[in-house]
Write a protein that holds these residues in place. Structure first.
Motif, mmCIF file in Angstrom:
data_model
loop_
_atom_site.group_PDB
_atom_site.id
_atom_site.type_symbol
_atom_site.label_atom_id
_atom_site.label_comp_id
_atom_site.label_asym_id
_atom_site.label_seq_id
_atom_site.Cartn_x
_atom_site.Cartn_y
_atom_site.Cartn_z
ATOM 1 N N GLN A 1 8.312 -1.798 -1.901
ATOM 2 C CA GLN A 1 7.025 -1.237 -1.531
ATOM 3 C C GLN A 1 6.463 -0.414 -2.665
ATOM 4 O O GLN A 1 7.188 0.079 -3.517
ATOM 5 C CB GLN A 1 7.187 -0.332 -0.308
ATOM 6 C CG GLN A 1 7.306 -1.111 0.970
ATOM 7 C CD GLN A 1 7.362 -0.168 2.162
ATOM 8 O OE1 GLN A 1 8.329 -0.207 2.899
ATOM 9 N NE2 GLN A 1 6.339 0.659 2.335
ATOM 10 N N LYS B 1 2.878 2.342 -3.465
ATOM 11 C CA LYS B 1 1.599 2.919 -3.070
ATOM 12 C C LYS B 1 0.641 2.925 -4.259
ATOM 13 O O LYS B 1 1.071 3.043 -5.405
ATOM 14 C CB LYS B 1 1.782 4.356 -2.585
ATOM 15 C CG LYS B 1 2.589 4.454 -1.317
ATOM 16 C CD LYS B 1 2.651 5.886 -0.816
ATOM 17 C CE LYS B 1 3.540 5.934 0.428
ATOM 18 N NZ LYS B 1 3.444 7.219 1.129
ATOM 19 N N ARG C 1 8.123 -3.699 8.280
ATOM 20 C CA ARG C 1 7.033 -3.696 7.310
ATOM 21 C C ARG C 1 6.281 -5.017 7.253
ATOM 22 O O ARG C 1 5.116 -5.077 6.921
ATOM 23 C CB ARG C 1 7.583 -3.358 5.909
ATOM 24 C CG ARG C 1 8.361 -2.077 5.849
ATOM 25 C CD ARG C 1 7.529 -0.817 5.681
ATOM 26 N NE ARG C 1 6.241 -0.769 6.323
ATOM 27 C CZ ARG C 1 5.335 0.167 6.092
ATOM 28 N NH1 ARG C 1 5.561 1.096 5.200
ATOM 29 N NH2 ARG C 1 4.191 0.186 6.731
ATOM 30 N N GLU D 1 -0.933 1.230 0.816
ATOM 31 C CA GLU D 1 0.468 0.865 0.668
ATOM 32 C C GLU D 1 0.575 -0.639 0.579
ATOM 33 O O GLU D 1 -0.100 -1.353 1.334
ATOM 34 C CB GLU D 1 1.264 1.331 1.885
ATOM 35 C CG GLU D 1 1.302 2.833 2.062
ATOM 36 C CD GLU D 1 1.931 3.193 3.398
ATOM 37 O OE1 GLU D 1 3.079 3.680 3.384
ATOM 38 O OE2 GLU D 1 1.280 2.985 4.438
#
Lengths: 241, 241
Positions: free
Chosen positions: A32, A34, A3, A103
């Motif tokens: 993470q 979104k 990532r 993202e």
DNA sequence: CGTCAGATTGATATTCATCAAGATCGGTGG
DNA sequence: CCACCGATCTTGATGAATATCAATCTGACG
């Protein structure tokens, strides 16, 4: 692909990274998240505890006037550190918004502080990223202040093309730019109607075609020439820093 | 008063400096140099070996279009580090020009590198200064993109007033601003004639008076209100950073 | 007194914003 | 399948903001 890779390639574009540095970056803790188009990622006046990195999609730094009119000072693409600023500014003087679905990855400030302390060279490179941010802002000031509306628009496209190219998001003279004309207007400091006409202008000149969210640039050199675009300010050549 | 003092007060405005840090700053090697109005201090495309600090006068970061038209992205006042940027950018993407006669101080990059290495906290504060630079640019984008010409002008005056205040250069609601209207036009992204008319507008509203090089602001709050000025972006409150 | 840079003003042209009305298009429910 | 809906794009008409051009005015200064 890990990532953190978009960041690594953004840094490696500007200076050599040794294996240990890559390892340190890869070991950064993160989570993470979104966001949908229009959602606020970092709020003005907030005091962030994490720094945010764009993994996919486009985000922007937005400012408002009291009467509600908006200006997007700067767009961010994958690999851009969205609020490294919060690390030192403490209190945000602007907000960051998702211009498209996107993202993101959040890294705790404490981890960034440790990283900088143990790897000063990486610290300098993060500093460099914020300097490039400022360089882009200077070009925006020039565009909005002195370029005509079509040149302003064309220059923005050239810039985004170059920035997306460094993270491998350009295919055959074409970039994906799922922005509405109203959003573009806020970036360019123009009205929506005028953006529409400037776009038509560029289309008529054969400088680009824009269908759906896909912008095709048949001749980048011509577009760059037209808008007086010189990528020097993006610092795309590696140097020991 | 030591020559480095304007920098020390700029930093101390944003965070506590301990005695050792002040000593380190005071021990930086430097040479001084004067420039006349219009002289170039740092050239675009150059590769600086020294960082420049403004001691007196006003400088600006300037950009040009191919046709020769100019935009000044940002003004700098005493205490501002003019090209800390050169330290990491390596090659300048813009130039720095003396907007008025001014005195400057040059510090070798090697000394700055050593300073940062031995006092990371000072390194972060120098980083912070460049972030404030970027914050000012964001406000310029907002001003040029969305504010009316008189508001744009008024906002610039408010900003300069605040920045000069932090280095003790404000006297009784009055600042010294020896800029011509043509120079202002290049900062504001307007034509010279329009600057003249915007100025007249502000004068008629009683928001300021401008005689010789001296700008008097009878009611700062009113001017700030008129131009939607909020100094948060200047980061004038001390925080541990 | 002449000169020169800068400020001011008027007249006009251009750029851009605003307002209002369609047109297009992807979805969505019947 | 179709009618409708909302979001976006497009276009025309108009007006406001700003640029450009061309004088004139002012004040500092040799």
């Amino acid at each position: 692909m890990a990532r953190i890779d978009p960041l690594i390639s953004a840094l490696a574009q500007r200076d050599k990274l040794d294996t240990e540095e890559r390892t340190l970056l890869g070991a950064l803790p993160f989570y993470q998240r979104k966001y949908g188009r229009g959602e606020e990622i970092v709020s003005v006046f907030s005091r962030p505890t994490h720094s945010c990195l764009v993994l996919s999609g486009i985000t922007g730094r937005e400012l408002f006037l009291k009467d509600g009119r908006r200006q997007v000072a700067l767009l961010q693409v994958p690999g851009d550190f969205v609020d490294l600023h919060g690390l030192l500014l403490k209190q945000m003087d602007h907000s960051v918004v998702a211009m498209t679905d996107c993202e993101t990855m959040f890294i705790p400030h404490t981890a960034v502080y440790n990283l900088i302390a143990s790897a000063p060279h990486l610290g300098r490179l993060l500093w460099l990223l914020t300097l490039i941010d400022a360089a882009i802002l200077r070009e925006r000031v020039l565009s909005i202040g002195r370029r005509s509306a079509p040149q302003n628009l064309a220059h923005l496209i050239c810039e985004l093309y170059s920035r997306l190219e460094t993270v491998g998001l350009v295919g055959e003279g074409r970039i994906e730019l799922p922005l509405t004309q109203a959003q573009l207007a806020d970036v360019l400091g123009l009205s929506m109607v005028h953006v529409n006409r400037s776009l038509k202008n560029l289309r008529n000149e054969g400088l680009l075609s824009w269908q759906q969210s896909s912008v095709e640039i048949p001749d980048f050199q011509r577009l760059a020439e037209f808008s007086d675009f010189d990528p020097i300010y993006l610092q795309l050549t590696p140097e020991p820093r």
